[in-house]
Design a protein around this motif. Structure first.
Motif, mmCIF file in Angstrom:
data_model
loop_
_atom_site.group_PDB
_atom_site.id
_atom_site.type_symbol
_atom_site.label_atom_id
_atom_site.label_comp_id
_atom_site.label_asym_id
_atom_site.label_seq_id
_atom_site.Cartn_x
_atom_site.Cartn_y
_atom_site.Cartn_z
ATOM 1 N N GLN A 199 0.834 -1.209 0.000
ATOM 2 C CA GLN A 199 0.000 0.000 0.000
ATOM 3 C C GLN A 199 0.865 1.255 0.000
ATOM 4 N N ARG A 200 1.949 1.235 0.756
ATOM 5 C CA ARG A 200 2.865 2.380 0.788
ATOM 6 C C ARG A 200 3.518 2.585 -0.573
ATOM 7 N N LEU A 201 3.958 1.493 -1.207
ATOM 8 C CA LEU A 201 4.581 1.592 -2.531
ATOM 9 C C LEU A 201 3.582 2.100 -3.572
ATOM 10 N N GLU A 202 2.329 1.736 -3.392
ATOM 11 C CA GLU A 202 1.295 2.236 -4.304
ATOM 12 C C GLU A 202 1.082 3.743 -4.084
ATOM 13 N N ARG A 203 1.043 4.173 -2.829
ATOM 14 C CA ARG A 203 0.893 5.615 -2.544
ATOM 15 C C ARG A 203 2.056 6.413 -3.122
ATOM 16 N N LEU A 204 3.240 5.808 -3.137
ATOM 17 C CA LEU A 204 4.425 6.472 -3.679
ATOM 18 C C LEU A 204 4.456 6.464 -5.212
ATOM 19 N N GLY A 205 3.515 5.758 -5.828
ATOM 20 C CA GLY A 205 3.450 5.700 -7.282
ATOM 21 C C GLY A 205 4.371 4.661 -7.905
ATOM 22 N N LEU A 206 4.929 3.765 -7.084
ATOM 23 C CA LEU A 206 5.837 2.738 -7.601
ATOM 24 C C LEU A 206 5.087 1.491 -8.043
ATOM 25 N N LEU A 207 3.873 1.324 -7.531
ATOM 26 C CA LEU A 207 2.998 0.214 -7.909
ATOM 27 C C LEU A 207 1.631 0.774 -8.250
ATOM 28 N N GLN A 208 0.899 0.001 -9.021
ATOM 29 C CA GLN A 208 -0.522 0.272 -9.214
ATOM 30 C C GLN A 208 -1.245 -1.039 -8.989
ATOM 31 N N SER A 209 -2.494 -0.950 -8.610
ATOM 32 C CA SER A 209 -3.233 -2.177 -8.331
ATOM 33 C C SER A 209 -4.588 -2.147 -9.010
ATOM 34 N N SER A 210 -5.127 -3.328 -9.178
ATOM 35 C CA SER A 210 -6.469 -3.486 -9.734
ATOM 36 C C SER A 210 -7.080 -4.726 -9.103
ATOM 37 N N TRP A 211 -8.386 -4.806 -9.159
ATOM 38 C CA TRP A 211 -9.074 -5.961 -8.596
ATOM 39 C C TRP A 211 -9.293 -7.002 -9.675
ATOM 40 N N ASP A 212 -9.001 -8.251 -9.359
ATOM 41 C CA ASP A 212 -9.257 -9.394 -10.232
ATOM 42 C C ASP A 212 -10.283 -10.278 -9.551
ATOM 43 N N ALA A 213 -11.167 -10.841 -10.342
ATOM 44 C CA ALA A 213 -12.121 -11.806 -9.795
ATOM 45 C C ALA A 213 -11.626 -13.203 -10.130
ATOM 46 N N LEU B 57 4.195 -3.173 -11.283
ATOM 47 C CA LEU B 57 5.128 -2.047 -11.288
ATOM 48 C C LEU B 57 4.649 -0.948 -12.233
ATOM 49 N N THR B 58 4.873 0.278 -11.835
ATOM 50 C CA THR B 58 4.714 1.413 -12.731
ATOM 51 C C THR B 58 6.087 1.715 -13.324
ATOM 52 N N GLU B 59 6.149 2.670 -14.243
ATOM 53 C CA GLU B 59 7.455 3.064 -14.783
ATOM 54 C C GLU B 59 8.342 3.623 -13.671
ATOM 55 N N ALA B 60 7.739 4.375 -12.757
ATOM 56 C CA ALA B 60 8.508 4.890 -11.617
ATOM 57 C C ALA B 60 9.014 3.734 -10.762
ATOM 58 N N GLY B 61 8.222 2.669 -10.644
ATOM 59 C CA GLY B 61 8.631 1.488 -9.892
ATOM 60 C C GLY B 61 9.809 0.793 -10.551
ATOM 61 N N ARG B 62 9.804 0.741 -11.875
ATOM 62 C CA ARG B 62 10.930 0.125 -12.599
ATOM 63 C C ARG B 62 12.216 0.934 -12.402
ATOM 64 N N ARG B 63 12.085 2.258 -12.432
ATOM 65 C CA ARG B 63 13.258 3.109 -12.189
ATOM 66 C C ARG B 63 13.756 2.936 -10.757
ATOM 67 N N SER B 64 12.826 2.865 -9.818
ATOM 68 C CA SER B 64 13.202 2.680 -8.417
ATOM 69 C C SER B 64 13.895 1.331 -8.215
ATOM 70 N N LEU B 65 13.404 0.300 -8.883
ATOM 71 C CA LEU B 65 14.039 -1.019 -8.790
ATOM 72 C C LEU B 65 15.464 -0.966 -9.326
ATOM 73 N N ALA B 66 15.673 -0.276 -10.435
ATOM 74 C CA ALA B 66 17.032 -0.145 -10.986
ATOM 75 C C ALA B 66 17.943 0.559 -9.973
ATOM 76 N N GLN B 67 17.430 1.588 -9.303
ATOM 77 C CA GLN B 67 18.217 2.289 -8.281
ATOM 78 C C GLN B 67 18.491 1.380 -7.091
#
Length: 114
Positions: free
Chosen positions: A52-66, A77-87
């Motif tokens: 949830q914290r990573l999502e608030r930071l914009g590093l992840l996004q979520s959706s509901w699946d049934a 991962l978002t693009e920001a999450g991919r950059r953060s992972l590289a760092q």
């Protein structure tokens, strides 16, 4: 593995597990455990607040699946999450090199110039 040892590295671990594909919480836990050969036992009480914290930071996004009648939140991962992972990977490589140089120093043999 001690939970204290993971402190400061959980974000990178979660981002790395989610790099190949979106996963729901229990699948993230299972993937981390599988990748670590069973050494990592992440708990839901640790994982979900971090996700949830990573999502608030914009590093992840979520959706509901049934899945049948069950709903699961799937994280990716978002693009920001991919950059953060590289760092995170770069910082980890630097950290492990420094610690390794202290724990496993190269000691010159007698007669070798220093």
């Amino acid at each position: 593995m001690k939970t204290d040892a993971l402190r400061g590295h959980l974000d990178g671990l979660l981002l790395a597990v989610l790099e190949p594909e979106p996963l729901h919480g229990y699948a993230i836990i299972a993937a981390a455990q599988q990748r670590s050969g069973g050494a990592l036992e992440l708990r839901t009480g640790t994982i979900y607040p971090a996700l949830q914290r990573l999502e608030r930071l914009g590093l992840l996004q979520s959706s509901w699946d049934a899945v049948g009648e069950r709903r699961r939140r799937r994280y990716e991962l978002t693009e920001a999450g991919r950059r953060s992972l590289a760092q995170e990977r770069s910082a980890w490589a630097e950290f492990t090199a420094v610690i390794s140089s202290v724990l496993n120093p190269v000691i010159p043999s007698p007669g070798q110039a220093t």
